[in-house]
Scaffold this motif. Structure first.
Motif, PDB file in Angstrom:
ATOM      1  N   ALA A   7       0.823  -1.210   0.000  1.00  0.00           N
ATOM      2  CA  ALA A   7       0.000   0.000   0.000  1.00  0.00           C
ATOM      3  C   ALA A   7       0.858   1.261   0.000  1.00  0.00           C
ATOM      4  O   ALA A   7       0.487   2.279  -0.577  1.00  0.00           O
ATOM      5  CB  ALA A   7      -0.932   0.008   1.200  1.00  0.00           C
ATOM      6  N   ARG A   8       2.015   1.206   0.646  1.00  0.00           N
ATOM      7  CA  ARG A   8       2.883   2.373   0.737  1.00  0.00           C
ATOM      8  C   ARG A   8       3.883   2.461  -0.404  1.00  0.00           C
ATOM      9  O   ARG A   8       4.593   3.446  -0.526  1.00  0.00           O
ATOM     10  CB  ARG A   8       3.631   2.365   2.071  1.00  0.00           C
ATOM     11  N   ALA A   9       3.959   1.442  -1.243  1.00  0.00           N
ATOM     12  CA  ALA A   9       4.973   1.404  -2.302  1.00  0.00           C
ATOM     13  C   ALA A   9       4.799   2.533  -3.310  1.00  0.00           C
ATOM     14  O   ALA A   9       5.768   3.027  -3.866  1.00  0.00           O
ATOM     15  CB  ALA A   9       4.932   0.057  -3.014  1.00  0.00           C
ATOM     16  N   ARG A  10       3.575   2.979  -3.540  1.00  0.00           N
ATOM     17  CA  ARG A  10       3.375   4.026  -4.541  1.00  0.00           C
ATOM     18  C   ARG A  10       3.956   5.367  -4.115  1.00  0.00           C
ATOM     19  O   ARG A  10       4.132   6.253  -4.933  1.00  0.00           O
ATOM     20  CB  ARG A  10       1.900   4.176  -4.867  1.00  0.00           C
ATOM     21  N   TYR A  11       4.224   5.549  -2.818  1.00  0.00           N
ATOM     22  CA  TYR A  11       4.795   6.798  -2.342  1.00  0.00           C
ATOM     23  C   TYR A  11       6.316   6.740  -2.206  1.00  0.00           C
ATOM     24  O   TYR A  11       6.919   7.652  -1.686  1.00  0.00           O
ATOM     25  CB  TYR A  11       4.190   7.177  -0.985  1.00  0.00           C
ATOM     26  N   PHE A  12       6.921   5.663  -2.653  1.00  0.00           N
ATOM     27  CA  PHE A  12       8.362   5.508  -2.533  1.00  0.00           C
ATOM     28  C   PHE A  12       9.074   6.643  -3.248  1.00  0.00           C
ATOM     29  O   PHE A  12       8.816   6.903  -4.422  1.00  0.00           O
ATOM     30  CB  PHE A  12       8.784   4.158  -3.109  1.00  0.00           C
ATOM     31  N   ARG A  13       9.938   7.337  -2.541  1.00  0.00           N
ATOM     32  CA  ARG A  13      10.727   8.451  -3.070  1.00  0.00           C
ATOM     33  C   ARG A  13       9.872   9.572  -3.669  1.00  0.00           C
ATOM     34  O   ARG A  13      10.299  10.260  -4.577  1.00  0.00           O
ATOM     35  CB  ARG A  13      11.740   7.965  -4.093  1.00  0.00           C
ATOM     36  N   GLY A  14       8.664   9.705  -3.199  1.00  0.00           N
ATOM     37  CA  GLY A  14       7.835  10.814  -3.643  1.00  0.00           C
ATOM     38  C   GLY A  14       6.981  10.522  -4.856  1.00  0.00           C
ATOM     39  O   GLY A  14       6.166  11.349  -5.246  1.00  0.00           O
ATOM     40  N   HIS A  15       7.126   9.362  -5.466  1.00  0.00           N
ATOM     41  CA  HIS A  15       6.297   9.025  -6.619  1.00  0.00           C
ATOM     42  C   HIS A  15       4.864   8.814  -6.156  1.00  0.00           C
ATOM     43  O   HIS A  15       4.614   8.150  -5.163  1.00  0.00           O
ATOM     44  CB  HIS A  15       6.813   7.764  -7.316  1.00  0.00           C
ATOM     45  N   VAL A  35       2.946  11.255  -5.125  1.00  0.00           N
ATOM     46  CA  VAL A  35       2.581  12.399  -4.307  1.00  0.00           C
ATOM     47  C   VAL A  35       2.272  13.553  -5.253  1.00  0.00           C
ATOM     48  O   VAL A  35       3.158  14.031  -5.955  1.00  0.00           O
ATOM     49  CB  VAL A  35       3.724  12.778  -3.329  1.00  0.00           C
ATOM     50  N   HIS A  36       1.017  13.957  -5.291  1.00  0.00           N
ATOM     51  CA  HIS A  36       0.594  14.988  -6.242  1.00  0.00           C
ATOM     52  C   HIS A  36       0.516  16.373  -5.630  1.00  0.00           C
ATOM     53  O   HIS A  36      -0.041  17.283  -6.224  1.00  0.00           O
ATOM     54  CB  HIS A  36      -0.753  14.600  -6.853  1.00  0.00           C
ATOM     55  N   SER A  37       1.059  16.539  -4.454  1.00  0.00           N
ATOM     56  CA  SER A  37       1.102  17.836  -3.804  1.00  0.00           C
ATOM     57  C   SER A  37       2.538  18.354  -3.850  1.00  0.00           C
ATOM     58  O   SER A  37       3.446  17.695  -3.342  1.00  0.00           O
ATOM     59  CB  SER A  37       0.650  17.694  -2.350  1.00  0.00           C
ATOM     60  N   PRO A  38       2.764  19.513  -4.454  1.00  0.00           N
ATOM     61  CA  PRO A  38       4.126  20.055  -4.481  1.00  0.00           C
ATOM     62  C   PRO A  38       4.689  20.281  -3.085  1.00  0.00           C
ATOM     63  O   PRO A  38       5.885  20.084  -2.855  1.00  0.00           O
ATOM     64  CB  PRO A  38       3.974  21.381  -5.223  1.00  0.00           C
ATOM     65  N   PHE A  39       3.833  20.651  -2.131  1.00  0.00           N
ATOM     66  CA  PHE A  39       4.267  20.870  -0.754  1.00  0.00           C
ATOM     67  C   PHE A  39       4.786  19.573  -0.138  1.00  0.00           C
ATOM     68  O   PHE A  39       5.881  19.524   0.419  1.00  0.00           O
ATOM     69  CB  PHE A  39       3.102  21.440   0.061  1.00  0.00           C
ATOM     70  N   VAL A  40       4.006  18.497  -0.237  1.00  0.00           N
ATOM     71  CA  VAL A  40       4.398  17.216   0.353  1.00  0.00           C
ATOM     72  C   VAL A  40       5.566  16.611  -0.416  1.00  0.00           C
ATOM     73  O   VAL A  40       6.464  16.012   0.181  1.00  0.00           O
ATOM     74  CB  VAL A  40       3.199  16.249   0.422  1.00  0.00           C
ATOM     75  N   TYR A  41       5.585  16.761  -1.733  1.00  0.00           N
ATOM     76  CA  TYR A  41       6.706  16.247  -2.526  1.00  0.00           C
ATOM     77  C   TYR A  41       8.015  16.903  -2.082  1.00  0.00           C
ATOM     78  O   TYR A  41       9.028  16.231  -1.936  1.00  0.00           O
ATOM     79  CB  TYR A  41       6.461  16.499  -4.014  1.00  0.00           C
ATOM     80  N   VAL A  74       9.061  15.336   1.158  1.00  0.00           N
ATOM     81  CA  VAL A  74       9.646  14.008   0.953  1.00  0.00           C
ATOM     82  C   VAL A  74      11.080  14.129   0.470  1.00  0.00           C
ATOM     83  O   VAL A  74      11.986  13.478   0.985  1.00  0.00           O
ATOM     84  CB  VAL A  74       8.797  13.188  -0.046  1.00  0.00           C
ATOM     85  N   ARG A  75      11.310  14.985  -0.510  1.00  0.00           N
ATOM     86  CA  ARG A  75      12.644  15.097  -1.105  1.00  0.00           C
ATOM     87  C   ARG A  75      13.632  15.854  -0.216  1.00  0.00           C
ATOM     88  O   ARG A  75      14.799  15.494  -0.142  1.00  0.00           O
ATOM     89  CB  ARG A  75      12.555  15.791  -2.470  1.00  0.00           C
ATOM     90  N   GLN A  76      13.180  16.913   0.454  1.00  0.00           N
ATOM     91  CA  GLN A  76      14.087  17.769   1.211  1.00  0.00           C
ATOM     92  C   GLN A  76      14.203  17.403   2.693  1.00  0.00           C
ATOM     93  O   GLN A  76      15.126  17.868   3.366  1.00  0.00           O
ATOM     94  CB  GLN A  76      13.649  19.236   1.107  1.00  0.00           C
ATOM     95  N   VAL A  77      13.280  16.587   3.199  1.00  0.00           N
ATOM     96  CA  VAL A  77      13.299  16.247   4.619  1.00  0.00           C
ATOM     97  C   VAL A  77      13.521  14.746   4.830  1.00  0.00           C
ATOM     98  O   VAL A  77      14.488  14.339   5.454  1.00  0.00           O
ATOM     99  CB  VAL A  77      11.995  16.706   5.319  1.00  0.00           C
ATOM    100  N   PHE A  78      12.626  13.925   4.289  1.00  0.00           N
ATOM    101  CA  PHE A  78      12.692  12.492   4.553  1.00  0.00           C
ATOM    102  C   PHE A  78      13.867  11.806   3.870  1.00  0.00           C
ATOM    103  O   PHE A  78      14.382  10.820   4.369  1.00  0.00           O
ATOM    104  CB  PHE A  78      11.400  11.801   4.124  1.00  0.00           C
TER     105      PHE A  78
END
Length: 172
Positions: A23-31, A33-39, A42-46
């Motif tokens: 279920a979580r695989a689709r969010y791997f490395r930000g893929h 994620v359709h929100s620029p804020f959350v993306y 993911v990229r700059q924090v996680f």
């Protein structure tokens, strides 16, 4: 006599967590994620493996509370990324940018602090959202009631209180 050192029970242990991982695989490395804020989070924090700025007050405080170093680093990087300057732990006496809620806080007090934080526009980070059934159910309830973007990465649950962000929930 066993041919290997692992019993059949140990071999099948990983199957219990398979639905969650899929279920979580689709969010791997930000893929996905359709929100620029959350993306950006993911990229700059996680995905960072070192502190982003010179400020380490939150990082040091979280290490003293026995939070894992990687999680403490991510929360410190979140403060740097979002421009948060003040934080509080298990209290919201004075207005702050980030309020961290630990599992030792009672569920009723947690609900009240999340409600007050939403009114003040404070971002909330609930540490250990998957720490037992009661804590998991509490976090699900808070996400359902929350009117803005929330991000769950298993180490902590972020509840953002920005009026410009839509009601979305991401499980990373």
């Amino acid at each position: 006599m066993r041919l290997t050192g692992r019993s059949i029970k140990r071999r099948l242990y990983g199957l219990a967590t398979l639905p969650t991982r899929v279920a979580r695989a689709r969010y791997f490395r930000g893929h996905g994620v359709h929100s620029p804020f959350v993306y950006a989070i993911v990229r700059q924090v996680f995905m960072k493996n070192r502190l982003a700025g010179d400020e380490t007050a939150l990082y040091d405080t979280l290490l003293r509370l026995d939070v894992a170093p990687r999680r403490a680093m991510q929360l410190q990087n979140l403060c740097t990324h979002c421009g948060y300057e003040t934080f509080s732990i298990d209290a919201l006496d004075t207005p702050c940018d980030l309020c961290l809620l630990t599992p030792r806080l009672a569920p009723a007090a947690t609900r009240e602090l999340v409600r007050r934080a939403a009114l003040q526009g404070t971002t909330v980070a609930l540490l250990a959202p998957c720490d037992g059934r009661e804590r998991t159910d509490l976090c699900r309830e808070l996400v359902e009631r929350h009117g803005c973007t929330s991000v769950d990465n298993r180490g902590y649950l972020l509840l953002f209180s920005d009026d410009d962000l839509p009601k979305q929930h991401y499980r990373l």
